[in-house]
Design an enzyme around this catalytic site. Structure first.
Site, mmCIF file in Angstrom:
data_model
loop_
_atom_site.group_PDB
_atom_site.id
_atom_site.type_symbol
_atom_site.label_atom_id
_atom_site.label_comp_id
_atom_site.label_asym_id
_atom_site.label_seq_id
_atom_site.Cartn_x
_atom_site.Cartn_y
_atom_site.Cartn_z
ATOM 1 N N GLU A 174 0.808 -1.221 0.000
ATOM 2 C CA GLU A 174 0.000 0.000 0.000
ATOM 3 C C GLU A 174 0.842 1.273 0.000
ATOM 4 O OE1 GLU A 174 -3.732 0.036 0.304
ATOM 5 O OE2 GLU A 174 -3.403 -1.980 -0.484
ATOM 6 N N HIS A 248 -4.726 1.804 7.118
ATOM 7 C CA HIS A 248 -3.313 2.081 6.831
ATOM 8 C C HIS A 248 -2.660 2.613 8.104
ATOM 9 C CE1 HIS A 248 -4.562 2.798 2.399
ATOM 10 N NE2 HIS A 248 -3.938 1.642 2.469
ATOM 11 N N CYS A 365 -3.111 11.358 3.502
ATOM 12 C CA CYS A 365 -3.429 10.493 2.358
ATOM 13 C C CYS A 365 -3.142 11.198 1.036
ATOM 14 C CB CYS A 365 -4.909 10.103 2.382
ATOM 15 S SG CYS A 365 -5.362 8.934 3.668
#
EC number: 3.5.3.23
Length: 447
Positions: A174, A248, A365
């Protein structure tokens, strides 16, 4: 050697909508099927970029991807002209249309994992594209992400861009959202902290929501990025917090230089990890937020840790937060206590990013951190660096092409596809990227 952290922010795409595609991301699920405002979303992101650039923090932009992404629909068996493909998928399988129209590439913390030249065996900056294997809509991103990064970091003497790992669950990666770097000044060798959710043969893993990052992937990325083995730590995220919506690591921790700002429950075996960091990072400081002050649930709903921790020249730090933190009395109270305490954080900067937040993406993000020396910075494609001229040009571009309201039903409109391609054609010229999008190389892809 002197170096600076440059934040490359993702520009929100024209098809930004709420489809609830991301199981394990509670904001995404909660806002499913609401109408979105792509124009406002893009402008909120641009305003953050410009504000931080004006405050002296180097800032750049990464453009959106082509959406809806017709080539994947063809792979799924839909045929005819692009317009016919859209019409068929909207009638027969609308969930696929939503997936191939996702604006998720805006969250560039997932685009790649970065190793600065001070940490690498060959002295280059390395970038390994993330495969984002856990979610179909995100697994589509890697090829275009690679093209974009190669167009931005195009000097092969200084930068090495690696393709994503194979698309299998064992190697789920990720990107930088599960990676932190700790150390002294940016130009000095740092300690790279790779965070994973599961590993083969280890039963310690979440049960409710998926662990998207594997240890096997993290180890492979560290090898590809040629990180000095003496400068790597692999740590497991606490599976209990993954099950509470921490999909995350950047939803529960953020680092900058010698500081790790994290929740008390962020990591499995957290006390051992912090002891290891203290032993290996000069001046290491952990700011652990107790669950009695901020619960994991409140951290997830406000995105307290999905913040940016930025260094000023005097060594003090600014914490960049979403507006939701200020609107939560408990979290805002804690943050003001933090300001008064003995630590480098001396300022809170709040941004309204509601359009992104409703899909589960906060300030962290939206940005990919890249540490660059002055020479490396000069080698980056200069057209992507944020300044007054670029900010005004991008705002005008958004005004020209973006809709102010979008629902899932609008994704079948062939005019939206045409608008998007025209917009990206103009943008790729504005940012001097060349033909980075498949439609540019295939003459539109009709047929």
């Amino acid at each position: 050697m002197n170096a600076w952290e440059v934040n490359f922010d993702g520009l929100v795409g024209l098809t930004h909508h709420y489809a609830g595609l991301s199981f394990g991301n509670e904001a995404s699920t909660r806002h499913r099927f609401q109408s979105s405002n792509p124009r406002l979303a893009a402008k909120q992101g641009l305003l953050k970029m410009k504000n931080l650039a004006d405050a002296g923090f180097p800032q750049a932009v990464i453009p959106p991807h082509e959406r809806p992404f017709i080539p994947v629909l063809r792979q799924l068996g839909f045929s005819g002209s692009d317009e016919h493909v859209l019409e068929k998928v909207a009638r027969q399988a609308p969930h696929w249309l939503s997936s191939v129209s996702s604006a998720s590439p805006m969250w560039v913390a997932n685009a790649a994992t970065i190793a600065p030249s001070a940490d690498t065996l060959d002295g280059k900056v390395h970038l390994t594209v993330a495969n984002l294997n856990n979610k179909f809509h995100r697994s589509l991103e890697a090829p275009v992400t690679e093209s974009l990064l190669k167009a931005i970091f195009d000097d092969e003497e200084k930068f090495s861009v690696h393709s994503a790992l194979p698309q299998v669950a064992l190697l789920g990666d990720e990107g930088a959202a599960n990676h932190n770097r700790l150390g002294g000044h940016y130009g000095e060798p740092g300690m790279q902290l790779f965070v994973y959710g599961r590993e083969e043969g280890n039963d310690t893993r979440p049960s409710r929501y998926p662990a998207r990052q594997t240890r096997e992937a993290s180890e492979a990325v560290a090898r590809l990025n040629q990180v000095n083995p003496q400068q790597v730590i692999f740590a497991q995220q606490n599976p209990d917090v993954i099950d509470q919506g921490v999909f995350h690591n950047d939803v529960i921790a953020v680092s900058n230089r010698q500081v790790l700002f994290c929740h008390q429950q962020a990591f499995a075996r957290q006390s051992q990890l912090l002891a290891s960091l203290r032993a290996r990072v000069n001046g290491f400081m952990a700011i652990e937020v107790p669950a009695t002050h901020v619960s994991v649930s409140d951290a997830v709903s406000t995105y307290l840790f999905n913040s940016q921790l930025l260094s000023r020249d005097d060594g003090s730090m600014m914490l960049v937060l979403p507006q939701e933190c200020r609107e939560h009395a408990g979290v805002w109270g804690y943050l003001n206590e933090l300001l008064a305490a003995d630590n480098p954080i001396s300022e809170l900067k709040v941004f309204d990013l509601r359009e992104s937040m409703a899909n589960g993406g906060g300030p962290a993000c939206l940005r990919l951190r890249v540490v660059l020396t002055e020479e490396e910075r000069r080698a980056v494609n200069p057209a992507v660096m944020m300044n007054d001229t670029l900010f005004n040009a991008l705002n005008d571009w958004v005004d020209r092409y973006y809709r102010d309201r979008l629902t899932a039903a609008d994704l079948a409109d062939p005019q939206l596809l045409r608008e998007g391609r025209e917009a990206l054609d103009v943008l790729s010229q504005l940012l001097n990227l060349g033909s980075v999008y498949p439609f540019q190389r295939e003459g539109g892809g009709n047929g």
